[in-house]
Design a protein around this motif. Structure first.
Motif, PDB file in Angstrom:
ATOM      1  N   GLY A  89      21.724  14.391  23.859  1.00 57.62           N
ATOM      2  CA  GLY A  89      21.314  13.290  24.720  1.00 57.62           C
ATOM      3  C   GLY A  89      19.994  12.679  24.284  1.00 57.62           C
ATOM      4  N   TYR A  90      19.034  13.542  23.905  1.00 54.31           N
ATOM      5  CA  TYR A  90      17.759  13.031  23.380  1.00 54.31           C
ATOM      6  C   TYR A  90      18.006  12.104  22.188  1.00 54.31           C
ATOM      7  CZ  TYR A  90      15.479  17.330  25.366  1.00 54.31           C
ATOM      8  OH  TYR A  90      15.014  18.349  26.154  1.00 54.31           O
ATOM      9  N   MET A  91      18.808  12.603  21.244  1.00 56.78           N
ATOM     10  CA  MET A  91      18.993  11.871  19.994  1.00 56.78           C
ATOM     11  C   MET A  91      19.699  10.544  20.209  1.00 56.78           C
ATOM     12  SD  MET A  91      17.412  13.656  17.786  1.00 56.78           S
ATOM     13  CE  MET A  91      16.308  14.248  19.075  1.00 56.78           C
ATOM     14  N   LEU A  92      20.668  10.503  21.113  1.00 55.41           N
ATOM     15  CA  LEU A  92      21.316   9.229  21.434  1.00 55.41           C
ATOM     16  C   LEU A  92      20.303   8.239  22.010  1.00 55.41           C
ATOM     17  CD1 LEU A  92      24.714  10.343  23.034  1.00 55.41           C
ATOM     18  CD2 LEU A  92      24.387   9.196  20.835  1.00 55.41           C
ATOM     19  N   LEU A  93      19.441   8.737  22.882  1.00 54.27           N
ATOM     20  CA  LEU A  93      18.431   7.867  23.484  1.00 54.27           C
ATOM     21  C   LEU A  93      17.495   7.290  22.416  1.00 54.27           C
ATOM     22  CD1 LEU A  93      16.949   6.735  26.000  1.00 54.27           C
ATOM     23  CD2 LEU A  93      15.626   8.872  26.031  1.00 54.27           C
ATOM     24  N   PHE A  94      17.006   8.131  21.518  1.00 54.16           N
ATOM     25  CA  PHE A  94      16.073   7.657  20.495  1.00 54.16           C
ATOM     26  C   PHE A  94      16.755   6.708  19.508  1.00 54.16           C
ATOM     27  CE2 PHE A  94      13.784  11.983  21.116  1.00 54.16           C
ATOM     28  CZ  PHE A  94      13.206  11.517  22.279  1.00 54.16           C
TER      29      PHE A  94
ATOM     30  N   PRO B 235      30.174  30.701  41.666  1.00 58.15           N
ATOM     31  CA  PRO B 235      31.161  30.440  40.613  1.00 58.15           C
ATOM     32  C   PRO B 235      31.673  29.000  40.651  1.00 58.15           C
ATOM     33  CG  PRO B 235      31.611  32.534  41.697  1.00 58.15           C
ATOM     34  CD  PRO B 235      30.528  31.870  42.499  1.00 58.15           C
ATOM     35  N   GLU B 236      32.051  28.517  39.480  1.00 55.02           N
ATOM     36  CA  GLU B 236      32.576  27.162  39.263  1.00 55.02           C
ATOM     37  C   GLU B 236      31.479  26.109  39.171  1.00 55.02           C
ATOM     38  OE1 GLU B 236      35.603  26.147  42.069  1.00 55.02           O
ATOM     39  OE2 GLU B 236      36.680  28.034  41.813  1.00 55.02           O
ATOM     40  N   VAL B 237      30.215  26.536  39.210  1.00 50.24           N
ATOM     41  CA  VAL B 237      29.115  25.599  39.008  1.00 50.24           C
ATOM     42  C   VAL B 237      28.518  25.854  37.625  1.00 50.24           C
ATOM     43  CG1 VAL B 237      26.868  24.780  39.807  1.00 50.24           C
ATOM     44  CG2 VAL B 237      28.602  25.479  41.479  1.00 50.24           C
ATOM     45  N   GLY B 238      28.531  24.819  36.780  1.00 51.75           N
ATOM     46  CA  GLY B 238      27.940  24.908  35.455  1.00 51.75           C
ATOM     47  C   GLY B 238      26.520  24.375  35.452  1.00 51.75           C
ATOM     48  N   VAL B 239      25.842  24.539  34.339  1.00 51.96           N
ATOM     49  CA  VAL B 239      24.423  24.166  34.231  1.00 51.96           C
ATOM     50  C   VAL B 239      24.250  23.168  33.090  1.00 51.96           C
ATOM     51  CG1 VAL B 239      22.083  25.029  33.829  1.00 51.96           C
ATOM     52  CG2 VAL B 239      23.720  26.410  35.135  1.00 51.96           C
ATOM     53  N   SER B 240      23.428  22.154  33.334  1.00 57.73           N
ATOM     54  CA  SER B 240      23.188  21.135  32.310  1.00 57.73           C
ATOM     55  C   SER B 240      21.722  20.727  32.308  1.00 57.73           C
ATOM     56  CB  SER B 240      24.041  19.886  32.565  1.00 57.73           C
ATOM     57  OG  SER B 240      23.445  19.055  33.549  1.00 57.73           O
ATOM     58  N   GLY B 241      21.319  20.049  31.233  1.00 60.14           N
ATOM     59  CA  GLY B 241      20.043  19.362  31.219  1.00 60.14           C
ATOM     60  C   GLY B 241      20.206  17.954  31.756  1.00 60.14           C
ATOM     61  N   VAL B 242      19.108  17.327  32.129  1.00 62.86           N
ATOM     62  CA  VAL B 242      19.160  15.960  32.643  1.00 62.86           C
ATOM     63  C   VAL B 242      19.595  14.990  31.546  1.00 62.86           C
ATOM     64  CG1 VAL B 242      17.696  14.055  33.476  1.00 62.86           C
ATOM     65  CG2 VAL B 242      17.502  16.336  34.493  1.00 62.86           C
ATOM     66  N   HIS B 243      19.069  15.166  30.331  1.00 60.71           N
ATOM     67  CA  HIS B 243      19.388  14.213  29.274  1.00 60.71           C
ATOM     68  C   HIS B 243      20.761  14.427  28.659  1.00 60.71           C
ATOM     69  CE1 HIS B 243      15.317  12.844  29.794  1.00 60.71           C
ATOM     70  NE2 HIS B 243      15.631  11.806  29.054  1.00 60.71           N
ATOM     71  N   GLU B 244      21.400  15.533  28.940  1.00 62.18           N
ATOM     72  CA  GLU B 244      22.821  15.648  28.604  1.00 62.18           C
ATOM     73  C   GLU B 244      23.617  14.636  29.411  1.00 62.18           C
ATOM     74  OE1 GLU B 244      26.654  18.566  29.333  1.00 62.18           O
ATOM     75  OE2 GLU B 244      24.663  19.479  29.269  1.00 62.18           O
ATOM     76  N   LEU B 245      23.337  14.557  30.705  1.00 65.19           N
ATOM     77  CA  LEU B 245      24.069  13.628  31.561  1.00 65.19           C
ATOM     78  C   LEU B 245      23.697  12.183  31.254  1.00 65.19           C
ATOM     79  CD1 LEU B 245      23.945  15.611  34.936  1.00 65.19           C
ATOM     80  CD2 LEU B 245      25.609  15.728  33.075  1.00 65.19           C
ATOM     81  N   LEU B 246      22.433  11.957  30.889  1.00 68.80           N
ATOM     82  CA  LEU B 246      22.050  10.619  30.454  1.00 68.80           C
ATOM     83  C   LEU B 246      22.820  10.239  29.194  1.00 68.80           C
ATOM     84  CD1 LEU B 246      19.736   8.300  30.892  1.00 68.80           C
ATOM     85  CD2 LEU B 246      18.969   9.236  28.711  1.00 68.80           C
TER      86      LEU B 246
END
Length: 539
Positions: A270-275, A498-509
């Motif tokens: 996500g960072y790299m797409l943004l940059f 259970p059934e809840v995953g974890v992400s970073g904010v910029h992954e979703l961006l």
């Protein structure tokens, strides 16, 4: 941890123990799963730390160095003279109990010595004995204890059951910072070789290669190249970040988990797409390849030593300012410590976005801004084309990571980014977020497997809040801005929600960002079909 079930972990006894709190005895053999393995001799030797040897907390003899009592006494005295805050914190506590039930480890274990007030008292009682007239004259009546090997073992057990999250400090009427007490207690333990390996190995690796995983510069580049190949396959967009490029405007500092481990790698994408989208003049460093500073869990001197790599690289590369990625303790060290420990950073400029023209006056001293500050400013000024429906298969809540949130006040920027990138966002209960956020229970070096029972016990409050929004709103994604959180919350959610995953904010961006020349995007950055849950009813 002996595979204890959820039902077993929930059998928490809050009744006061029968033995007096001054009894320091800890049965390590009976408490396996609630303590961390000691620092390996090779790591202590490499860093020049005292008393390197092979030992176990279950040993009767911990092989303390000759004259260890004087070593601790002199170290305590030195720190009382050097850090005025330590003496203040030792003297002003009135034992009001406002912090008692605020620690996630106390809530999850019922052990009163995990109450912040009593954990600090383990150190304070020795302070009274050695450095106050009242304690010397009255002894136990004055709340003092003599320093013994059993007391050191007690310190080792409980000061490595504190994640330095500072939630207790929010509720303290005197502003006592228990995290600072823990840091200084650990410094004293370090003087006689009592460390944990999940702190000492990352420290040694960071000192040797620049990151806590021990990744060499060529492997750093190989990992990034691999991730960029994966990103190109998913999006059709080729990102080619520069590394060690002198003269770039911005140095981007990240935790090593972002380019090495799931789920952080998707945040990196996500960072790299943004940059790429912005054509930003930015570089990474293969030598300052770890923003996360495990010195924060070791000693003030180690913080300074490890952070100097970032300071030096910023100067060597000739950048104008820095952006910090999604990492909790990295952000606190870079923003709050670098200017005084390594600085001044007078060779840098006040950060100014080349895209919006915004001057980040809040970073006038440290010359570094958080990636969420940067991105929120872009969104506010209409500089990004986003399609939040690409995250419609995600129903998202946000975990305030302790250091960016409670220590730094970074509350709204991550939420602003998430709400722009996602159509379905839900808050956890108010007393579990922002200033009152509950810890992941795996920070400060405690996120290891041998400590799993205590991690899960400490993670109960956060896990309960995640389960609440899962059941009420169908939340299936817990987003956060910390590499340690992304690692430890994954296991925590698997156990408690259970059934809840974890992400970073910029992954979703990155999922939502509409890139020029991109392929049709049927999947998110993980390869999950975007419409996987389309039409599901979570109202």
């Amino acid at each position: 941890m002996g595979h204890k079930t959820e039902e077993q972990l929930l059998q928490i006894d809050y009744a006061p123990p029968k033995r007096d709190w001054t009894d320091p005895s800890v049965d390590f053999e009976a408490r396996k799963g609630t303590w961390s393995y000691p620092g390996k001799a090779k790591n202590l030797q490499y860093m020049g730390f005292p008393n390197p040897r092979d030992w176990s907390p279950t040993d009767a003899d911990w092989q303390l160095p000759e004259g260890w009592e004087k070593i601790i006494h002199d170290g305590f005295k030195e720190r009382l003279e050097k850090y005025r805050s330590l003496k203040v914190f030792m003297d002003i506590c009135v034992r009001c109990g406002a912090c008692a039930d605020k620690c996630h480890f106390y809530i999850g274990s019922g052990d009163p010595k995990n109450m912040p007030v009593l954990r600090a008292e383990l150190l304070r009682s020795i302070y009274r004995q050695d450095f106050t007239t009242t304690g010397k004259l009255l002894g136990a009546l004055g709340g003092s204890r003599k320093l013994t090997p059993e007391v050191l073992k007690e310190w080792f057990y409980y000061f490595f059951q504190c994640t330095e999250c500072r939630r207790c400090s929010v509720f303290c009427p005197y502003g006592i910072d228990t995290a600072e007490i823990t840091m200084l207690a650990r410094e004293l333990l370090n003087l006689v070789g009592l460390n944990i390996n999940w702190v000492m190995e990352p420290v040694a690796n960071c000192h040797r290669t620049g990151n806590h995983l021990g990744i060499e510069p060529h492997t750093f580049k190989d990992n990034i190249d691999f991730l960029m190949d994966e990103l190109a396959d998913i999006t059709g967009v080729r990102c080619e970040p520069s590394i060690n490029r002198k003269g770039a405007e911005i140095l981007f500092v990240i935790p090593s988990a972002d380019y090495f481990a799931d789920p952080g790698i998707y945040t990196f994408m996500g960072y790299m797409l943004l940059f790429k989208y912005l054509d930003l003049d930015i570089t990474l460093s293969a030598y300052a390849s770890e923003g996360g500073n495990f010195g924060l869990f070791t000693s003030h001197d180690t913080i300074k030593k490890l952070n100097y790599k970032v300071y030096h690289e910023a100067k060597r590369l000739g950048v104008k300012w820095l952006i910090g990625g999604e990492c909790g303790h990295m952000w606190r060290v870079l923003h709050q410590y670098m200017n005084t420990m390594n600085g001044p950073v007078d060779f840098l400029e006040v950060p100014k976005s080349p895209i919006t023209g915004t001057v980040f006056d809040n970073a006038r001293s440290a010359k570094i801004i958080h990636i969420c500050e940067f991105t929120a400013d872009l969104i506010k000024n209409g500089k990004l084309k986003l399609d939040p429906s690409r995250n419609d298969h995600r129903r998202v809540t946000f975990h305030d990571s302790c250091n960016p949130a409670r220590a730094m006040g970074l509350f709204e920027e991550p939420r602003y980014v998430l709400k722009a990138a996602c159509n379905h966002f839900f808050e956890m209960p108010e007393n579990t977020i922002r200033e009152q956020t509950f810890c992941c229970a795996g920070g400060a070096g405690l996120g290891n497997d041998e400590n799993m029972e205590m991690r899960l016990r400490g993670g109960l409050p956060r896990g309960s809040a995640v389960r609440y929004v899962r059941d009420k709103h169908g939340v299936n994604t817990l987003s956060c801005v910390c590499a340690i959180d992304r690692a430890t919350l994954s296991g925590l959610c698997e156990y408690w929600a259970p059934e809840v995953g974890v992400s970073g904010v910029h992954e979703l961006l990155g999922n939502a960002l509409v890139m020029p020349g991109e392929n049709e995007r049927p999947t998110d950055l993980r390869g999950t079909p975007i419409a996987a849950r389309e039409g599901a009813d979570h109202a």
